[in-house]
Write a protein that holds these residues in place. Structure first.
Motif, short mmCIF file in Angstrom:
data_model
loop_
_atom_site.label_atom_id
_atom_site.label_comp_id
_atom_site.label_asym_id
_atom_site.label_seq_id
_atom_site.Cartn_x
_atom_site.Cartn_y
_atom_site.Cartn_z
N MET A 21 37.17 -15.98 -45.96
CA MET A 21 38.27 -17.03 -45.13
C MET A 21 38.81 -18.01 -45.92
O MET A 21 38.24 -18.53 -46.90
CB MET A 21 37.24 -17.30 -43.62
CG MET A 21 36.74 -16.34 -43.05
SD MET A 21 36.36 -16.81 -41.24
CE MET A 21 37.82 -17.45 -40.46
N ALA A 22 39.67 -18.70 -45.42
CA ALA A 22 40.55 -19.70 -45.89
C ALA A 22 41.27 -20.27 -44.72
O ALA A 22 41.20 -20.24 -43.41
CB ALA A 22 41.59 -19.42 -46.95
N GLN A 23 41.92 -21.37 -45.00
CA GLN A 23 42.91 -22.25 -43.94
C GLN A 23 44.15 -22.10 -44.54
O GLN A 23 44.34 -22.45 -45.60
CB GLN A 23 42.23 -23.64 -43.93
CG GLN A 23 40.75 -23.72 -43.20
CD GLN A 23 40.30 -25.03 -42.91
OE1 GLN A 23 40.47 -25.79 -43.76
NE2 GLN A 23 39.68 -25.42 -41.77
N PHE A 28 48.31 -23.60 -43.40
CA PHE A 28 49.19 -24.40 -42.47
C PHE A 28 50.17 -23.56 -41.76
O PHE A 28 50.76 -22.38 -42.50
CB PHE A 28 49.87 -25.45 -43.17
CG PHE A 28 49.04 -26.48 -43.62
CD1 PHE A 28 48.75 -27.46 -42.83
CD2 PHE A 28 48.78 -26.49 -45.01
CE1 PHE A 28 47.81 -28.56 -43.21
CE2 PHE A 28 47.72 -27.60 -45.29
CZ PHE A 28 47.51 -28.75 -44.45
N ILE A 79 40.97 -13.76 -44.74
CA ILE A 79 42.00 -12.85 -45.96
C ILE A 79 41.49 -11.45 -46.02
O ILE A 79 40.30 -11.16 -46.35
CB ILE A 79 42.01 -13.46 -47.28
CG1 ILE A 79 42.28 -15.07 -46.75
CG2 ILE A 79 43.26 -12.85 -47.87
CD1 ILE A 79 43.79 -15.14 -46.22
N ILE A 125 42.23 -15.24 -52.79
CA ILE A 125 42.41 -16.26 -51.84
C ILE A 125 42.80 -17.49 -52.06
O ILE A 125 43.76 -18.14 -51.40
CB ILE A 125 41.07 -16.50 -50.93
CG1 ILE A 125 40.40 -15.33 -50.22
CG2 ILE A 125 40.99 -17.53 -49.85
CD1 ILE A 125 39.06 -15.31 -49.69
N LEU A 135 46.53 -18.18 -52.24
CA LEU A 135 47.24 -18.11 -50.95
C LEU A 135 47.19 -19.59 -50.37
O LEU A 135 48.10 -20.26 -49.59
CB LEU A 135 46.77 -17.27 -50.00
CG LEU A 135 46.99 -15.70 -49.98
CD1 LEU A 135 46.21 -15.00 -48.90
CD2 LEU A 135 48.36 -15.40 -50.14
N GLN A 136 46.57 -20.18 -50.81
CA GLN A 136 46.13 -21.63 -50.42
C GLN A 136 47.34 -22.61 -50.57
O GLN A 136 48.21 -22.37 -51.36
CB GLN A 136 44.92 -22.31 -50.65
CG GLN A 136 44.00 -21.36 -50.37
CD GLN A 136 42.53 -22.17 -49.94
OE1 GLN A 136 42.06 -22.86 -50.57
NE2 GLN A 136 41.94 -21.90 -48.83
N GLN A 159 41.82 -28.21 -48.30
CA GLN A 159 41.04 -28.52 -47.10
C GLN A 159 40.83 -30.25 -47.10
O GLN A 159 40.42 -30.73 -46.32
CB GLN A 159 39.80 -28.01 -47.19
CG GLN A 159 39.81 -26.60 -46.23
CD GLN A 159 40.01 -25.49 -47.19
OE1 GLN A 159 41.06 -25.18 -47.07
NE2 GLN A 159 39.01 -25.03 -47.75
N PRO A 204 52.09 -29.83 -44.67
CA PRO A 204 53.82 -29.89 -44.92
C PRO A 204 54.18 -30.96 -43.97
O PRO A 204 55.32 -31.37 -44.20
CB PRO A 204 54.14 -28.57 -44.74
CG PRO A 204 53.11 -27.92 -43.82
CD PRO A 204 51.77 -28.51 -44.20
#
Lengths: 209, 117
Positions: free
Chosen positions: A11-13, A15, A26, B5, B8-9, B55, B79
């Motif tokens: 999992m990730a966060q 915007f 993901i 992952i 993608l952040q 985060q 953003p």
């Protein structure tokens, strides 16, 4: 047909467009390949069998290899079936990638939940357990009565009790696609998805739109 | 964390400078109202900075009218942060300035070095 086989990465966060930070799972989804087409004429219903995941050919049986050979595909680790609507005509050997999904769409994700081992009624079925006070001992997580007395004189089949929990097929329905990365074959789905990291999941169009 | 992952952040927001606890900052936040966008300013003291890559976040405290304390936490890589201006620094001896919540008026001031602006 809108479906894919994938591997849960974690999992990730991210915007979203409104600037809100949303939790996403993901999934490395696809590329999948059509291994077999099932038709009304032959099998009585229309579906496709998709394959996913690289594997060494020496790990496969010759039967499995021969099955994929018919679609002239390289060895694939996982095969799953997906129903298709009558209008579509997929061909064996076709490639299916994450680009079949678009951000904002609703999907269902099917996976195998994490194994919890042998669990009591409180965790497994949400029983409330016994009283904590008023002179009670050894009753805190007890299931309580499991039936009546002489009539019927037995415990009913299917009575909810302690037992093995987890490792079952679970569908998370109505999850929103948050991101699609066709370059890296990654799909981000808002919320959680059944199973451990590295678990195999099936993603398909949401049944309830 | 899985490398795929991580890729993608969200990348760091270039409009957010390095902050320190005790800084007096002015945070300019983009707010969408229907199809119009406007900038809202939130000015106060940084009382907490949390690291953690994508985060990461920081909390700004200000005392609004009638002495009501208002705290707002902003994701550092959001953003919607248009601009963050450090107006004043302060010498502080701890990382989280929660003690400011219990202080009012002149006692709630921070002293010390003045940097940025």
């Amino acid at each position: 047909m809108k479906g894919l086989i994938g591997k849960k990465l974690g999992m990730a966060q991210v915007f979203d467009d409104a600037g809100r930070l949303i939790p996403v799972t993901i999934i490395e989804a696809g590329p999948c390949f059509v291994a077999q087409v099932r038709t009304v004429a032959k099998e009585g219903y229309s579906a496709v069998q998709l394959g996913f995941g690289e594997i060494k050919s020496k790990r496969m049986t010759s039967g499995e290899l021969g099955h994929l050979q018919k679609a002239s595909l390289a060895p694939l680790k996982y095969l799953r079936e997906f129903r298709v609507d009558a209008g579509e005509a997929p061909k064996a050997g076709d490639r299916v990638g994450v680009d079949i999904f678009k951000a904002g769409e609703k999907v269902d994700v099917v996976g195998t939940s994490k194994g919890k081992g042998f669990q009591g009624g409180v965790k497994r079925h949400g029983f409330h357990g016994g009283p904590k006070t008023h002179g009670q001992s050894d009753r805190q997580r007890a299931p309580g009565s499991i039936g009546s007395t002489t009539t019927p004189g037995r415990v009913y089949k299917g009575k909810r009790m302690a037992g093995h929990m987890g490792t079952s097929r679970v569908t998370s329905s109505g999850l929103q696609v948050a991101l699609v990365d066709s370059e890296r074959n990654l799909l981000g789905v808002a919320g959680s998805v059944p199973g451990p990291k590295g678990g195999i999941v099936v993603i398909r169009e949401a049944r309830k739109q | 964390m899985n490398e795929k992952i991580r890729a993608l952040q969200a990348a760091p927001n270039p409009n957010v400078p390095e902050l320190n606890p005790g800084d007096t900052v002015s945070v300019h936040v983009k707010i969408k109202e229907g199809d119009k966008e406007r900038i809202q300013e939130f000015r106060g003291t940084v009382i907490r900075i949390r690291k953690g890559g994508a985060q990461a976040n920081f909390t700004v405290r200000r005392v609004a009218s009638h002495g009501i304390g208002v705290e707002r936490t902003f994701p550092s890589r959001s953003p919607s942060l248009d601009k963050v201006v450090v107006q004043k620094g302060a010498r502080v001896r701890r990382a989280q300035l929660y003690f400011l919540r219990g202080l009012r008026g002149k006692r709630a001031r921070l002293h010390g070095k003045s940097e940025g602006g």
